[in-house]
Design a protein around this motif. Structure first.
Motif, PDB file in Angstrom:
ATOM      1  N   GLU A  47       0.806  -1.221   0.000  1.00  0.00           N
ATOM      2  CA  GLU A  47       0.000   0.000   0.000  1.00  0.00           C
ATOM      3  C   GLU A  47       0.839   1.271   0.000  1.00  0.00           C
ATOM      4  O   GLU A  47       0.400   2.295  -0.493  1.00  0.00           O
ATOM      5  N   GLN A  48       2.018   1.221   0.597  1.00  0.00           N
ATOM      6  CA  GLN A  48       2.843   2.426   0.755  1.00  0.00           C
ATOM      7  C   GLN A  48       3.724   2.664  -0.464  1.00  0.00           C
ATOM      8  O   GLN A  48       3.925   1.776  -1.283  1.00  0.00           O
ATOM      9  N   ASP A  49       4.286   3.857  -0.531  1.00  0.00           N
ATOM     10  CA  ASP A  49       5.170   4.214  -1.648  1.00  0.00           C
ATOM     11  C   ASP A  49       6.512   3.503  -1.582  1.00  0.00           C
ATOM     12  O   ASP A  49       7.149   3.285  -2.605  1.00  0.00           O
ATOM     13  N   SER A  50       6.954   3.178  -0.370  1.00  0.00           N
ATOM     14  CA  SER A  50       8.257   2.527  -0.209  1.00  0.00           C
ATOM     15  C   SER A  50       8.225   1.611   1.009  1.00  0.00           C
ATOM     16  O   SER A  50       7.363   1.743   1.881  1.00  0.00           O
ATOM     17  N   ARG A  51       9.202   0.725   1.060  1.00  0.00           N
ATOM     18  CA  ARG A  51       9.318  -0.186   2.199  1.00  0.00           C
ATOM     19  C   ARG A  51       9.587   0.603   3.482  1.00  0.00           C
ATOM     20  O   ARG A  51       9.045   0.306   4.538  1.00  0.00           O
ATOM     21  N   SER A  52      10.426   1.635   3.387  1.00  0.00           N
ATOM     22  CA  SER A  52      10.738   2.416   4.590  1.00  0.00           C
ATOM     23  C   SER A  52       9.494   3.148   5.101  1.00  0.00           C
ATOM     24  O   SER A  52       9.288   3.257   6.312  1.00  0.00           O
ATOM     25  N   ARG A  56       7.813   2.568   8.738  1.00  0.00           N
ATOM     26  CA  ARG A  56       7.505   3.695   9.642  1.00  0.00           C
ATOM     27  C   ARG A  56       6.063   3.591  10.121  1.00  0.00           C
ATOM     28  O   ARG A  56       5.769   3.804  11.292  1.00  0.00           O
ATOM     29  N   GLU A  57       5.158   3.265   9.189  1.00  0.00           N
ATOM     30  CA  GLU A  57       3.742   3.103   9.545  1.00  0.00           C
ATOM     31  C   GLU A  57       3.571   2.002  10.597  1.00  0.00           C
ATOM     32  O   GLU A  57       2.847   2.171  11.576  1.00  0.00           O
TER      33      GLU A  57
END
Length: 198
Positions: A47-52, A56-57
């Motif tokens: 779902e996120q733009d990046s693994r990092s 963080r989420e």
């Protein structure tokens, strides 16, 4: 070898060691998040733009979860919830549609009794993901079927599956399987199959 060369070599070695330490720490944290969140880790990464950003989420979820005051159920409450679940499963044969709504309400009451927030569904699942990530996909699927059911779009088989999905999170929150592993229609073997496929 000149003193300048020695200093340069030492600095290069220190930079390499620091980079390896950062990489090892990152890998350890990633592994810990994967272990804790299981399939939820992969879902958030997708779902996120990046693994990092995803990590963080997930760390943010852990921090918010730490602020909750979770309550274990006493034996009397556990027995009361287990009895309510068993009664719910028995009602499925006669009222599949109503039973799914009741299952959603019962699971929500149990979530609240344990100390999790029950307002916004996405916030609720984010909090649940920290301790119950392995059954969260079931809960999302059940809730989606419940929403389709309220619009009159769910088949009886989907309703049966929703009850099975709700039971997975319910048992996880309860700390034990509330009733046998049978599906609703298996609990009444004398009921013709047609009765569960209306």
């Amino acid at each position: 070898m000149s003193p300048t060369q020695i200093i340069v070599i030492v600095l290069v070695v220190l930079v390499i060691v620091a980079a390896l330490a950062v990489a090892a720490r990152s890998l350890t944290r990633r592994r810990a998040l994967r272990n804790r969140f299981g399939p939820e880790y992969d879902r958030v990464v997708a779902e996120q733009d990046s693994r990092s950003a995803a990590e963080r989420e997930l760390r943010d979820r852990e921090r918010r979860h730490a602020d909750l005051t979770l309550t274990p159920l006493d034996p009397e409450s556990r027995a009361r919830y287990a009895a309510a679940w068993e009664e719910l499963q028995v009602r499925f044969i006669d009222s599949p549609s109503g039973t799914v709504g009741d299952a959603d309400e019962l699971v929500t009451r149990l979530i609240e009794a344990r100390g999790y927030p029950t307002g916004d569904f996405s916030d609720q699942t984010a909090h649940l993901s920290v301790d119950h990530a392995r059954t969260l996909t079931n809960y999302r699927d059940a809730h989606e079927i419940h929403l389709r059911n309220t619009r009159g779009e769910a088949s009886t088989e989907e309703l049966r599956q929703a009850v099975v999905h709700y039971r997975a999170l319910f048992a996880d929150l309860l700390g034990e399987e509330p009733v046998g592993q049978d599906t609703p229609e298996q609990r009444h073997p004398d009921t013709p199959h047609d009765a569960t496929s209306r």
